[in-house]
Design a protein around this motif. Sequence first.
Motif, PDB file in Angstrom:
ATOM      1  N   SER A  67      -1.099 -15.872   0.047  1.00 12.55           N
ATOM      2  CA  SER A  67      -0.484 -14.995   0.961  1.00 12.55           C
ATOM      3  C   SER A  67       0.383 -15.674   1.887  1.00 12.55           C
ATOM      4  O   SER A  67       0.139 -16.945   2.098  1.00 12.55           O
ATOM      5  N   SER A  71       1.125 -13.808   7.319  1.00 12.33           N
ATOM      6  CA  SER A  71       0.227 -12.740   6.865  1.00 12.33           C
ATOM      7  C   SER A  71      -1.248 -13.272   6.993  1.00 12.33           C
ATOM      8  O   SER A  71      -2.091 -12.307   7.427  1.00 12.33           O
ATOM      9  N   TYR A 139       6.091  -3.604   9.778  1.00 14.29           N
ATOM     10  CA  TYR A 139       6.464  -5.039   9.041  1.00 14.29           C
ATOM     11  C   TYR A 139       6.643  -4.653   7.618  1.00 14.29           C
ATOM     12  O   TYR A 139       6.876  -5.515   6.940  1.00 14.29           O
ATOM     13  N   TYR A 141       4.768  -4.293   4.856  1.00 12.39           N
ATOM     14  CA  TYR A 141       3.720  -4.664   3.928  1.00 12.39           C
ATOM     15  C   TYR A 141       3.361  -3.651   2.989  1.00 12.39           C
ATOM     16  O   TYR A 141       3.502  -2.481   3.198  1.00 12.39           O
ATOM     17  N   GLU A 145      -1.430  -5.630   0.083  1.00 13.05           N
ATOM     18  CA  GLU A 145      -1.433  -6.391   0.997  1.00 13.05           C
ATOM     19  C   GLU A 145      -2.131  -6.016   2.314  1.00 13.05           C
ATOM     20  O   GLU A 145      -2.995  -6.969   2.794  1.00 13.05           O
TER      21      GLU A 145
END
Lengths: 180, 122
Positions: A67, A71, A139, A141, A145
């Motif tokens: 990642s 993150s 964000y 994601y 994730e």
Amino acid sequence: MNAREEQLIERAVKGDLESLSILLKEHYTFLFKYLIKVTMNPALAEDLTQETMIRCIERIGTYNGKSRFSSWLISIGTNLYIDELRRKKRERRLWEQQRGLRQIHWQAARLDEDWPPVLDALGQLPSAIRVSVILKHYYGYSYPEIAQMTGVPEGTVKSRVHHGLKRLREELTADDTEKE
Amino acid sequence: MTRKKNDRRMSARKATDATDRDVEQELQSGLEWIERVYPIDTPDLEWFQHIVRVEKRRQQRIRFRDLGFFWLVAFAVLSLYLIMVYRLPLNYFILIQILVAVLPILVSIRLVRRVGDETHGQ
């Protein structure tokens, strides 16, 4: 991730302390900002940011690059926050949450800024739901994730985000009706 | 009839989607507002270097202590095993136990001295 950051990470994983220091410095603000949004408590966010940095120093050798580095830091910070919440009693948690919000209110008043009502609504959401909503809708994601970062199944994340948005919508609509 | 129902459902869904988008937008601007209102001072690079150095040293100390403890226990168990298997006299056992007791004291004195030297060096 740019080539310079990749290089820094590679060196830091191999044990280069200078590269690790640079990496931490470059991600400090990002992490602090994330934790302020999630905790809605600047003092707690600062403590958690420093704790996350220390955990990162401890575990940098285990970072596998699957990642993004940011993150990875977010997942460490989020888990520390969840642990912190588990340790504290509900009343204390609520009290600290309100104190944090008051601190931001005070800062806003000092700068003569209008307080966005969405923040009150966000502050009323349970922490786990707030984390998922912010990671998804601020964000950007993806669900897998977020699931990986928070250590819960993807379905749980989807349901948290869905319920979080629904509650925000309800709160904001109620606010609008009250104003009318 | 069914078509009308479907149309109603569709328009209700569109309305919810529109509200969701509004909520998302409000959320975005609210969180951006926090960033604007709450400026963050990033400490300088020296601070990070210091934190990294101190933390690494602490980890090294913990690792050293754990390893030392492991070796001592292993040594005691092994000596007991050897004495029982080879039926060695009791004196051997006592000697080994004294060694096991004295060794950590010597190691910790050395460690304390080294930490003291490092502190004075800074």
